[in-house]
Design an enzyme around this catalytic site. Structure first.
Site, mmCIF file in Angstrom:
data_model
loop_
_atom_site.group_PDB
_atom_site.id
_atom_site.type_symbol
_atom_site.label_atom_id
_atom_site.label_comp_id
_atom_site.label_asym_id
_atom_site.label_seq_id
_atom_site.Cartn_x
_atom_site.Cartn_y
_atom_site.Cartn_z
ATOM 1 N NE ARG A 72 -28.988 25.545 25.302
ATOM 2 C CZ ARG A 72 -29.898 26.013 24.469
ATOM 3 N NH1 ARG A 72 -30.293 25.284 23.424
ATOM 4 N NH2 ARG A 72 -30.440 27.191 24.648
ATOM 5 C CB THR A 130 -21.516 27.358 20.382
ATOM 6 O OG1 THR A 130 -21.381 26.636 21.624
ATOM 7 C CG2 THR A 130 -20.296 28.234 20.178
HETATM 8 C C1 PRP Z 1 -30.899 23.303 29.434
HETATM 9 C C2 PRP Z 1 -31.833 22.123 29.596
HETATM 10 C C3 PRP Z 1 -31.145 21.057 28.785
HETATM 11 C C4 PRP Z 1 -30.548 21.846 27.645
HETATM 12 C C5 PRP Z 1 -31.401 21.675 26.431
HETATM 13 O O1 PRP Z 1 -29.823 23.180 30.275
HETATM 14 O O2 PRP Z 1 -32.071 21.774 30.931
HETATM 15 O O3 PRP Z 1 -30.142 20.363 29.509
HETATM 16 O O4 PRP Z 1 -30.521 23.219 28.062
HETATM 17 O O5 PRP Z 1 -30.851 22.286 25.337
HETATM 18 P P1 PRP Z 1 -30.273 21.476 24.091
HETATM 19 O O6 PRP Z 1 -31.293 20.470 23.720
HETATM 20 O O7 PRP Z 1 -30.086 22.551 23.052
HETATM 21 O O8 PRP Z 1 -28.957 20.861 24.491
HETATM 22 P P2 PRP Z 1 -28.753 24.375 30.475
HETATM 23 O O9 PRP Z 1 -27.657 24.239 29.490
HETATM 24 O O10 PRP Z 1 -29.475 25.675 30.489
HETATM 25 O O11 PRP Z 1 -28.123 24.030 31.872
HETATM 26 P P3 PRP Z 1 -28.737 24.176 33.336
HETATM 27 O O12 PRP Z 1 -29.787 23.102 33.494
HETATM 28 O O13 PRP Z 1 -27.554 23.951 34.201
HETATM 29 O O14 PRP Z 1 -29.328 25.557 33.476
HETATM 30 N N1 URA Z 2 -32.715 25.252 27.662
HETATM 31 C C1 URA Z 2 -33.740 25.801 28.353
HETATM 32 O O1 URA Z 2 -33.734 25.813 29.591
HETATM 33 N N2 URA Z 2 -34.754 26.319 27.651
HETATM 34 C C2 URA Z 2 -34.802 26.303 26.309
HETATM 35 O O2 URA Z 2 -35.767 26.797 25.717
HETATM 36 C C3 URA Z 2 -33.723 25.734 25.615
HETATM 37 C C4 URA Z 2 -32.695 25.201 26.323
#
Ligand code: PRP
Ligand code: URA
Length: 217
Positions: A113, A117
């Site tokens: 993410r 944004t």
């Molecule tokens: C986190 C989580 C999901 C996403 C969820 O990943 O593991 O993939 O956020 O959020 P959303 O429903 O709003 O899209 P992150 O972007 O933190 O990546 P990471 O696992 O590499 O830390």
């Molecule tokens: N991604 C995470 O890891 N935690 C949250 O709460 C939302 C998105």
């Protein structure tokens, strides 16, 4: 109840895996004092319990074997299974699920993410060649805005996948509603549905940043 007045857990496509062991382990996972070693172990253990529920309706075919005593007509899975973690945090769930589904292949979906944004940014995709014939379990511990899951499932569909299930640990009403709207054919399995997202699109109470806690970053 959500902004739209609909209770997401009442949807036939949403299964809350309401089991005492899942609740107890998820409580430890949420605790901010749980160190990353224990966090990783808990994710893998909950993943096994979630896999049991998420695979309950997989199609089977007759499998005839010989026991030491006689013939036996049993079951084999009708289609191959692919576990598709959304990187990074989905890797822990995938590892736990693989210990039950030892014949499953893995497809990696790299999405993170944007911190400002909260929009999903895709950076990697590697799928097994037989992906279109498989039952695919997309796994990610968190379903927040739903953006990452919607994007991941969209990519699988572009590759011809028709049987997809989404498995997460902590979800929220917004994410569930957005995912159901974008991909109504995809059943969702979640351990719990939390009430809200904060102004930075983190789930509250949630468990914080799942990837950072899993990898100790
Ligand atoms: C986190 C989580 C999901 C996403 C969820 O990943 O593991 O993939 O956020 O959020 P959303 O429903 O709003 O899209 P992150 O972007 O933190 O990546 P990471 O696992 O590499 O830390
Ligand atoms: N991604 C995470 O890891 N935690 C949250 O709460 C939302 C998105």
């Amino acid at each position: 109840m959500s902004d739209t007045g609909r209770d997401p857990s009442s949807s036939p496509d949403v299964t809350v895996v309401d089991h005492p062991l899942v609740r107890v382990k998820l409580t430890r996972l949420r605790d901010k004092t749980t160190p990353s070693g224990e966090f990783r172990r808990l994710v893998r253990e909950i993943a096994m319990l979630m896999a049991f529920e998420a695979t309950r309706t997989l199609a089977t075919v007759i499998d005839r074997v010989e026991t030491p005593m006689s013939g036996y007509e049993g079951k084999a899975l009708a289609q191959p299974v692919i576990i598709a973690p959304i990187l990074r945090a989905g890797l822990g769930l995938a590892e736990g699920m693989n210990s039950l589904l030892s014949d499953a292949s893995t497809g990696h979906i790299g999405i993170y993410r944007n911190e400002e944004t909260a929009e999903p940014q895709s950076y990697y995709l590697h799928l097994p060649p037989h992906v279109a014939e498989a039952d695919v379990l997309v796994v990610d511990p968190m379903l927040a805005t739903g953006g990452s899951a919607i994007s991941a499932i969209g990519k699988l569909k572009e590759h011809g996948v028709t049987r997809i299930r989404f498995v997460c640990l902590v979800s929220c009403k917004t994410g569930i509603e957005r995912l159901c709207a974008a991909h109504p054919d995809v059943p969702i399995f979640t351990a719990e549905i939390d009430p809200e997202l904060n102004s930075r699109s983190y789930i509250v109470p949630g468990l914080g940043d799942a990837g950072d806690r899993y990898f100790g970053t």
